[in-house]
Design a protein around this motif. Structure first.
Motif, short mmCIF file in Angstrom:
data_model
loop_
_atom_site.label_atom_id
_atom_site.label_comp_id
_atom_site.label_asym_id
_atom_site.label_seq_id
_atom_site.Cartn_x
_atom_site.Cartn_y
_atom_site.Cartn_z
N LEU A 218 -3.02 -10.40 92.32
CA LEU A 218 -1.96 -10.07 93.26
C LEU A 218 -2.41 -8.93 94.17
O LEU A 218 -3.02 -7.96 93.72
CB LEU A 218 -0.69 -9.66 92.50
N ALA A 219 -2.09 -9.06 95.44
CA ALA A 219 -2.34 -8.00 96.41
C ALA A 219 -1.11 -7.84 97.30
O ALA A 219 -0.34 -8.78 97.49
CB ALA A 219 -3.56 -8.31 97.27
N CYS A 220 -0.94 -6.64 97.81
CA CYS A 220 0.14 -6.40 98.78
C CYS A 220 -0.39 -5.44 99.85
O CYS A 220 -0.93 -4.38 99.53
CB CYS A 220 1.37 -5.82 98.12
N THR A 233 9.74 0.59 97.93
CA THR A 233 9.63 -0.74 97.31
C THR A 233 8.20 -1.01 96.88
O THR A 233 7.96 -1.54 95.78
CB THR A 233 10.11 -1.83 98.28
N LEU A 234 7.23 -0.65 97.72
CA LEU A 234 5.83 -0.85 97.35
C LEU A 234 5.49 -0.08 96.07
O LEU A 234 4.78 -0.59 95.20
CB LEU A 234 4.92 -0.43 98.49
N ASP A 235 6.00 1.13 95.96
CA ASP A 235 5.75 1.93 94.75
C ASP A 235 6.35 1.27 93.51
O ASP A 235 5.73 1.28 92.44
CB ASP A 235 6.33 3.34 94.92
N LYS A 236 7.53 0.69 93.67
CA LYS A 236 8.15 -0.01 92.54
C LYS A 236 7.33 -1.24 92.15
O LYS A 236 7.17 -1.55 90.96
CB LYS A 236 9.58 -0.43 92.91
N MET A 237 6.83 -1.94 93.14
CA MET A 237 5.99 -3.11 92.87
C MET A 237 4.73 -2.68 92.12
O MET A 237 4.32 -3.32 91.15
CB MET A 237 5.62 -3.80 94.19
N GLN A 238 4.13 -1.59 92.56
CA GLN A 238 2.91 -1.10 91.91
C GLN A 238 3.18 -0.68 90.48
O GLN A 238 2.35 -0.92 89.59
CB GLN A 238 2.34 0.08 92.71
N ALA A 239 4.35 -0.07 90.25
CA ALA A 239 4.69 0.35 88.89
C ALA A 239 4.84 -0.85 87.96
O ALA A 239 4.48 -0.78 86.78
CB ALA A 239 5.98 1.18 88.91
N ARG A 240 5.38 -1.95 88.48
CA ARG A 240 5.54 -3.16 87.66
C ARG A 240 4.24 -3.92 87.51
O ARG A 240 4.05 -4.63 86.53
CB ARG A 240 6.61 -4.08 88.29
N ARG A 241 3.36 -3.78 88.50
CA ARG A 241 2.06 -4.46 88.46
C ARG A 241 0.96 -3.44 88.77
O ARG A 241 0.45 -3.38 89.89
CB ARG A 241 2.03 -5.60 89.47
N PRO A 242 0.60 -2.61 87.77
CA PRO A 242 -0.44 -1.60 88.02
C PRO A 242 -1.75 -2.19 88.50
O PRO A 242 -2.55 -1.49 89.14
CB PRO A 242 -0.59 -0.93 86.65
N ASP A 243 -1.99 -3.48 88.20
CA ASP A 243 -3.24 -4.12 88.62
C ASP A 243 -3.16 -4.68 90.04
O ASP A 243 -4.15 -5.23 90.54
CB ASP A 243 -3.60 -5.24 87.65
N MET A 244 -2.02 -4.55 90.70
CA MET A 244 -1.87 -5.09 92.05
C MET A 244 -2.76 -4.32 93.02
O MET A 244 -2.74 -3.09 93.05
CB MET A 244 -0.41 -5.00 92.50
N ILE A 245 -3.54 -5.05 93.78
CA ILE A 245 -4.37 -4.44 94.83
C ILE A 245 -3.46 -4.08 95.99
O ILE A 245 -2.72 -4.94 96.50
CB ILE A 245 -5.47 -5.42 95.27
#
Length: 275
Positions: A218-220, A233-245
């Motif tokens: 996953l990347a954003c 919102t991006l920070d929340k996404m990163q917290a749920r998916r620490p591996d997200m690029i």
């Protein structure tokens, strides 16, 4: 020009070029395959599949405009994959295309190799949606591409402060068709009715759709000046998916062109997880 016919009888335009990792490029709400012109050179070595959604570009307009919805457009994407004999693809989704990607993760995850989101997430800033509604479904007052380019620079210049005039002209040429009577939008004006219909309904919780991408690369990519995807919102996404690029592109609003160094680096890292 390549087309395929959907299960409900519409001809959908698509492009299929290259070899390697199949990447299904899904454009923004009113955009076409040209949405990915700028990033295409940076995706060399992959198989790029691009499509015009129903009611956009070179695809048929739908007499039943109520079909301009995320589920139907997601179904069209799956039918394009079946037409091409592709069981799995990676999805690169700009704005609405990213929402379709999340929807596919929730309903057809076994057909996905990964998802990259361009300036979109499970929470959409209402101010950004309100801004989109100021122009959605309306032909521009400008009569030529040059006039439209000047207008685009005036409206979006504060979000994209370093974009030169030549690029605004290319954007105008992508998004408006020149006629003897002026410029026309390259999509069905009834798309506005479909969006308004959706806004009349309670907003669904999209976080389960985001969570459905668990286990997929996953990347954003976010424009630093985005009016639709907030940093919160991006920070929340990163917290749920620490591996997200993750990449935040300076001097870009909604949406980055994807040829910026930060965006290219994120996409290359994302593709690297699937090859």
């Amino acid at each position: 020009m390549a087309h395929f016919t959907t299960s409900d009888g519409l001809n959908i335009y698509y492009e299929d070029t290259g070899d390697g990792l199949p990447i299904l490029c899904l454009a923004g709400l009113t955009r076409t395959t040209q949405d990915f012109d700028d990033v295409t050179p940076h995706l060399a070595g992959n198989r790029l599949i691009k499509m015009d959604y129903r009611g956009r570009g070179q695809s048929d307009f739908d007499e039943n405009w109520q079909n301009y919805t995320l589920p139907v457009e997601g179904r069209d994407a799956l039918e394009l994959m079946a037409h091409l004999g592709l069981d799995k693809v990676a999805v690169l989704g700009t704005s609405r295309g990213g929402l379709i990607g999340m929807g596919l993760a929730a309903t057809a995850k076994d057909h996905l190799l990964g998802v990259s989101l361009n300036d979109v997430g499970p929470d959409l800033d209402p101010k950004g949606i309100d801004f989109i509604m100021t122009y959605l479904g309306k032909n521009p007052a400008a009569k030529t591409h040059a006039e439209a380019a000047t207008g685009l620079q005036f409206v979006f210049g504060t979000q994209f402060p370093d974009v030169p005039a030549e690029r605004w002209l290319r954007e105008a040429e992508k998004n408006f068709t020149q006629t003897d009577d002026g410029l026309l939008i390259t999509y069905d004006p009834k798309l506005r009715d479909a969006v308004e219909m959706g806004r009349d309904q309670p907003l669904p919780d999209l976080w389960p759709f985001f969570d459905a991408m668990a286990g997929l690369p996953l990347a954003c990519i976010r424009g630093a000046n985005s009016g639709l995807l907030t940093q919160e919102t991006l920070d929340k996404m990163q917290a749920r998916r620490p591996d997200m690029i993750t990449a935040v592109v300076p001097n870009r609003g909604h949406v980055p062109f994807l040829d910026e160094p930060e965006a290219v680096a994120a996409l290359q890292a994302w593709m690297g997880k699937m090859t």
